[in-house]
Design an enzyme around this catalytic site. Structure first.
Site, mmCIF file in Angstrom:
data_model
loop_
_atom_site.group_PDB
_atom_site.id
_atom_site.type_symbol
_atom_site.label_atom_id
_atom_site.label_comp_id
_atom_site.label_asym_id
_atom_site.label_seq_id
_atom_site.Cartn_x
_atom_site.Cartn_y
_atom_site.Cartn_z
ATOM 1 N N SER A 239 -15.508 0.425 -9.709
ATOM 2 C CA SER A 239 -15.413 1.257 -10.918
ATOM 3 C C SER A 239 -14.481 0.618 -11.949
ATOM 4 O O SER A 239 -14.782 0.585 -13.142
ATOM 5 C CB SER A 239 -14.942 2.675 -10.574
ATOM 6 O OG SER A 239 -13.703 2.644 -9.918
ATOM 7 N N SER B 224 -28.762 0.572 -15.988
ATOM 8 C CA SER B 224 -28.152 0.099 -14.743
ATOM 9 C C SER B 224 -29.213 -0.654 -13.948
ATOM 10 O O SER B 224 -30.160 -0.052 -13.440
ATOM 11 C CB SER B 224 -27.618 1.274 -13.921
ATOM 12 O OG SER B 224 -27.314 0.829 -12.609
ATOM 13 N N GLY C 154 -13.542 -0.691 -1.115
ATOM 14 C CA GLY C 154 -12.151 -0.770 -1.535
ATOM 15 C C GLY C 154 -11.838 -1.952 -2.438
ATOM 16 O O GLY C 154 -10.689 -2.370 -2.539
ATOM 17 N N ASP D 76 -5.861 -1.094 -10.219
ATOM 18 C CA ASP D 76 -7.217 -1.651 -10.176
ATOM 19 C C ASP D 76 -7.634 -2.225 -11.523
ATOM 20 O O ASP D 76 -8.132 -3.349 -11.625
ATOM 21 C CB ASP D 76 -8.219 -0.573 -9.745
ATOM 22 C CG ASP D 76 -7.954 -0.081 -8.334
ATOM 23 O OD1 ASP D 76 -7.123 -0.694 -7.642
ATOM 24 O OD2 ASP D 76 -8.577 0.921 -7.925
ATOM 25 N N TYR E 167 -3.704 12.140 1.903
ATOM 26 C CA TYR E 167 -3.020 11.359 0.863
ATOM 27 C C TYR E 167 -2.011 12.251 0.134
ATOM 28 O O TYR E 167 -0.852 11.876 -0.061
ATOM 29 C CB TYR E 167 -4.075 10.811 -0.105
ATOM 30 C CG TYR E 167 -3.551 10.166 -1.361
ATOM 31 C CD1 TYR E 167 -3.189 8.818 -1.378
ATOM 32 C CD2 TYR E 167 -3.428 10.891 -2.545
ATOM 33 C CE1 TYR E 167 -2.711 8.217 -2.534
ATOM 34 C CE2 TYR E 167 -2.956 10.294 -3.708
ATOM 35 C CZ TYR E 167 -2.602 8.961 -3.693
ATOM 36 O OH TYR E 167 -2.127 8.373 -4.837
ATOM 37 N N GLU F 213 0.850 -1.210 0.000
ATOM 38 C CA GLU F 213 0.000 0.000 0.000
ATOM 39 C C GLU F 213 0.875 1.244 0.000
ATOM 40 O O GLU F 213 1.886 1.306 0.702
ATOM 41 C CB GLU F 213 -0.917 0.032 1.233
ATOM 42 C CG GLU F 213 -1.884 -1.133 1.327
ATOM 43 C CD GLU F 213 -2.964 -1.154 0.251
ATOM 44 O OE1 GLU F 213 -3.002 -0.244 -0.605
ATOM 45 O OE2 GLU F 213 -3.770 -2.092 0.268
ATOM 46 N N HIS F 214 0.474 2.237 -0.780
ATOM 47 C CA HIS F 214 1.191 3.511 -0.927
ATOM 48 C C HIS F 214 2.583 3.294 -1.531
ATOM 49 O O HIS F 214 3.468 4.129 -1.384
ATOM 50 C CB HIS F 214 1.285 4.256 0.405
ATOM 51 C CG HIS F 214 -0.056 4.692 0.930
ATOM 52 N ND1 HIS F 214 -0.723 5.799 0.458
ATOM 53 C CD2 HIS F 214 -0.866 4.132 1.861
ATOM 54 C CE1 HIS F 214 -1.888 5.902 1.087
ATOM 55 N NE2 HIS F 214 -2.000 4.903 1.930
ATOM 56 N N THR F 215 2.750 2.159 -2.218
ATOM 57 C CA THR F 215 4.012 1.889 -2.914
ATOM 58 C C THR F 215 3.928 2.293 -4.381
ATOM 59 O O THR F 215 4.954 2.527 -5.021
ATOM 60 C CB THR F 215 4.349 0.387 -2.846
ATOM 61 O OG1 THR F 215 3.186 -0.352 -3.247
ATOM 62 C CG2 THR F 215 4.737 -0.034 -1.441
ATOM 63 N N GLU G 242 -11.066 7.046 -15.913
ATOM 64 C CA GLU G 242 -11.088 7.667 -14.575
ATOM 65 C C GLU G 242 -10.513 9.080 -14.632
ATOM 66 O O GLU G 242 -11.082 10.023 -14.080
ATOM 67 C CB GLU G 242 -10.262 6.828 -13.585
ATOM 68 C CG GLU G 242 -10.800 5.442 -13.328
ATOM 69 C CD GLU G 242 -11.793 5.357 -12.185
ATOM 70 O OE1 GLU G 242 -12.100 6.394 -11.565
ATOM 71 O OE2 GLU G 242 -12.278 4.251 -11.926
#
Length: 383
Positions: A126, A67, A122, A170, A220, A33-35, A158
């Site tokens: 999307s 939808s 998480g 993602d 962040y 994470e955050h890498t 995005e």
């Protein structure tokens, strides 16, 4: 993923006709994470929850999209000025536009879609939606776009149509996912490698704290700036340093006196986390899930105490996991709320879930959401 439900809704809304059915998964990230923005590695896998869409070409230049989950219908053209107002439809429109910008020739189609990726947990609903349509349109129009470009089409959607400046992880996991494997993605070179993940006797479960703290985006940005500050300080004596990926703990110590204590802590976490991803890969190659679990706990400690992106509720859930003998547990995602990801032995699973639900309710008066996940295949045509 309820394929028959999607088919029945498509029939109802589009005059009893039938199209082709495609699916793409959400994802988890086991560690790392955050890498990503530090040029390091991430370690995602596709999961058994995602999006399913039925699609049929309609011979016009208009897209008619329904939808199922939101019970909302939108029609739009394929030119830039035709952008729909509905936020969910922007994902489909954006994918169409990004394909057209790359020279892909597409025309109008009818579509209905539904998903079972929990929103806001998480698992990247999307990216699952973007990947479904990128993969489907590439197949239906025989465009010959490679998988890497399909992931980039989702990422560009995005950036350009949703307004989220996300990394590639993602969409990459959603397109490239493979059952029984996690993917180590090098965020600098975009090289990737599959690693076996068949934890027989264990379950993977996410506990959703159902909290989201407001300071997430500004915090962040501050952490990214801390990482950049340390890199800038080190470049004076180590000109080859481009990211914290290029920095060892010994090199970091060289600038301890000239960077702030906060920046130092942030960098220490990232350097250690990049190494943890590599350690977990080594452990998985020999089926050592106990080491994997130990590294997950180390990540949680680093995110909580050094990177300071955890929160009281997530630390509470991590403590319960430790007390109940869970093999590995950590906050998953950017932090400040969301889920913990837990790797738990099957014989401890029921007691752990029961204890987590009751303790969390007693302390925070909130109902935990529990999601079991299985590592599964990426984007595909179903029928």
């Amino acid at each position: 993923m309820d394929i028959e439900h999607v088919r029945s809704r498509f029939k109802k809304h589009f005059d009893g006709s039938e199209g082709s059915v495609y699916a793409s998964p959400g994802r988890i990230n086991l560690i790392g994470e955050h890498t990503d923005y530090n040029g390091g590695f991430v370690f995602p896998g596709a999961i058994d929850k995602g999006m399913v869409a039925e699609i049929k070409l309609n011979g016009t230049n208009k897209v008619r999209a329904y939808s199922i989950d939101l019970k909302d219908f939108v029609e739009f053209g394929l030119n830039e000025e035709d952008a729909p107002k509905a936020s969910w439809a922007k994902y489909i429109f954006g994918v169409c536009r990004e394909i057209i910008k790359r020279g892909g020739k597409i025309s109008g189609f009818d579509t209905a879609f539904s998903g079972d990726v929990p929103l806001g947990a998480g698992m990247s609903s999307s990216a699952a939606l973007e990947s479904t349509y990128a993969f489907a349109l590439n197949d239906l129009f025989d465009l010959g776009i490679d998988k890497f470009e399909l992931a980039k089409i989702g990422q560009s959607t995005e950036h350009n149509y949703v307004g989220v400046n996300c990394g590639i992880m993602d969409q990459f996991a959603s397109i490239f996912g493979k059952a029984g494997s996690l993917i180590r993605l090098d965020c600098r070179s975009l090289e990737y490698q599959y690693y076996p993940f068949n934890p027989t006797g264990y379950k993977l479960v996410l506990l959703d704290s159902v909290v989201k703290h407001e300071l997430a985006s500004s915090a962040y940005n501050q952490r990214r700036k801390s990482c950049e500050n340390v890199v800038a300080s080190l470049q004076k004596t180590h000109p080859h340093v481009e990211f914290l990926r290029d920095v060892s703990l010994d090199m970091l110590k060289e600038v301890k006196s000239i960077v702030s204590a906060e920046d130092y802590m942030r960098a220490e976490y990232v350097i250690e986390e990049i190494q943890r991803v590599l350690d977990v890969c080594d452990a998985l190659e020999i089926g050592d899930y106990e080491t994997v679990g130990k590294k997950m706990y180390e990540t949680h400690h680093g995110m909580s105490k050094l990177y300071e992106v955890s929160c009281e509720e997530l630390d509470f859930l991590n403590d319960i996991a430790k007390e109940e003998g869970v093999t590995g547990s950590r906050v998953m995602g950017g932090g400040f709320g969301g889920c913990t990801i837990n790797m738990v032995k099957e014989d401890k699973y029921d007691a752990f879930i029961e204890k987590a639900i009751s303790s969390y309710k007693a302390k925070y008066n909130k109902n935990l959401k529990v999601y079991d996940v299985v590592i599964s295949d990426g984007a595909r045509k179903i029928c």
